[in-house]
Design a protein around this motif. Sequence first.
Motif, PDB file in Angstrom:
ATOM      1  N   TYR A   1      -7.880   0.907 -12.308  1.00 23.52           N
ATOM      2  CA  TYR A   1      -7.512  -0.493 -12.140  1.00 23.52           C
ATOM      3  C   TYR A   1      -6.560  -0.836 -13.283  1.00 23.52           C
ATOM      4  O   TYR A   1      -6.924  -0.755 -14.447  1.00 23.52           O
TER       5      TYR A   1
ATOM      6  N   GLU B   1      -0.058   9.073 -11.922  1.00 24.77           N
ATOM      7  CA  GLU B   1       0.962   8.113 -12.346  1.00 24.77           C
ATOM      8  C   GLU B   1       1.033   7.932 -13.859  1.00 24.77           C
ATOM      9  O   GLU B   1       2.028   7.461 -14.376  1.00 24.77           O
TER      10      GLU B   1
ATOM     11  N   ASP C   1       6.320   3.669  -8.726  1.00 26.52           N
ATOM     12  CA  ASP C   1       5.476   4.809  -8.334  1.00 26.52           C
ATOM     13  C   ASP C   1       5.955   6.136  -8.924  1.00 26.52           C
ATOM     14  O   ASP C   1       6.697   6.899  -8.302  1.00 26.52           O
TER      15      ASP C   1
ATOM     16  N   THR D   1      -5.351   2.625  -8.148  1.00 17.97           N
ATOM     17  CA  THR D   1      -4.796   3.934  -7.859  1.00 17.97           C
ATOM     18  C   THR D   1      -5.786   5.027  -8.217  1.00 17.97           C
ATOM     19  O   THR D   1      -6.649   4.845  -9.065  1.00 17.97           O
ATOM     20  N   ARG D   2      -5.650   6.150  -7.563  1.00 17.45           N
ATOM     21  CA  ARG D   2      -6.525   7.294  -7.814  1.00 17.45           C
ATOM     22  C   ARG D   2      -5.688   8.455  -8.337  1.00 17.45           C
ATOM     23  O   ARG D   2      -4.605   8.736  -7.833  1.00 17.45           O
TER      24      ARG D   2
ATOM     25  N   CYS E   1      -1.494   6.663  -2.302  1.00 14.90           N
ATOM     26  CA  CYS E   1      -2.508   6.811  -3.356  1.00 14.90           C
ATOM     27  C   CYS E   1      -2.807   5.518  -4.080  1.00 14.90           C
ATOM     28  O   CYS E   1      -3.456   5.536  -5.135  1.00 14.90           O
ATOM     29  N   SER E   2      -2.344   4.373  -3.560  1.00 10.83           N
ATOM     30  CA  SER E   2      -2.538   3.139  -4.319  1.00 10.83           C
ATOM     31  C   SER E   2      -2.402   1.904  -3.445  1.00 10.83           C
ATOM     32  O   SER E   2      -1.919   1.966  -2.313  1.00 10.83           O
TER      33      SER E   2
ATOM     34  N   LYS F   1      -2.912  -3.185  -9.695  1.00  8.94           N
ATOM     35  CA  LYS F   1      -2.716  -1.934  -8.972  1.00  8.94           C
ATOM     36  C   LYS F   1      -3.982  -1.099  -9.050  1.00  8.94           C
ATOM     37  O   LYS F   1      -4.514  -0.862 -10.131  1.00  8.94           O
TER      38      LYS F   1
ATOM     39  N   ILE G   1      -7.948   6.473  -1.065  1.00  6.88           N
ATOM     40  CA  ILE G   1      -8.244   6.253  -2.490  1.00  6.88           C
ATOM     41  C   ILE G   1      -9.627   5.640  -2.669  1.00  6.88           C
ATOM     42  O   ILE G   1     -10.223   5.760  -3.737  1.00  6.88           O
TER      43      ILE G   1
ATOM     44  N   THR H   1       0.834  -1.200   0.000  1.00  9.50           N
ATOM     45  CA  THR H   1       0.000   0.000   0.000  1.00  9.50           C
ATOM     46  C   THR H   1       0.869   1.250   0.000  1.00  9.50           C
ATOM     47  O   THR H   1       1.984   1.259   0.518  1.00  9.50           O
TER      48      THR H   1
END
Length: 232
Positions: free
Chosen positions: A98, A43, A173, A35-36, A11-12, A33, A91, A8
């Motif tokens: 996704y 990213e 990241d 992520t927002r 943001c992900s 992964k 997030i 973790t």
Amino acid sequence: MNYNLVKTGGCSIVIGPGHYGKFISLYSNKLIKLTRIIQNHNEFKHLNKIRRIEEYSKYYSIPDKEVFILTPENEFYQYAKRLASIDKLNIFNGSINYVYLDYAGDTDVSDSLSYMMNDNSLGFWKSYKRIEKLAHHILKGLSFLHERNIAHLDIKSENIMINTKNCTFKIIDFGFCSCQPFDDFVKNPRGTPGYFPKYHHLDKIEPWLPKVNANDFVKDSNGRFPSIYDRA
């Protein structure tokens, strides 16, 4: 591959196959992964430039091009939220991205050092050659970015993955990544507060520091960089 991987970040969350549970992945040999994208963390913004680096996958682990959207109504969304519940990630507040990415390693440098201290054993770092290999590989990966005017801006022990089986290392990241002239970073500095220089604190520049402008990094007529402290 570490089939128990759950990693973790702010943001992900990255999930290994061992935690897919009853859910079937499109690509069984990949990590998932979630992520927002937020104002200061995207990213996907510069990944196409990174993909143009020869053998980029040797130095970095980045998401595949295909991006899916996962909504709170989705059962896997709620399953992943429970996996990361201990970290109370923000997030899981609306739809998230996704993506799939290649396996980078079974631990990161930070955790490997924690294991060493807690177990009172050198563990993975029993050889000086491994330390030299890490430093050489990561510096080489960073130099390839810098040659293309790309800055990662969040290099830290948690963002360097180790594959302890074959002794390889990868940078992960790229959410804070920026490109020259770095206008977005100059206007809104970002990164991990605990790794900031001592005069940076709590995600902001303290008021006694002079303001940094984009043209402060342009050489003057004498070929020197002007000192920002001349204005302080």
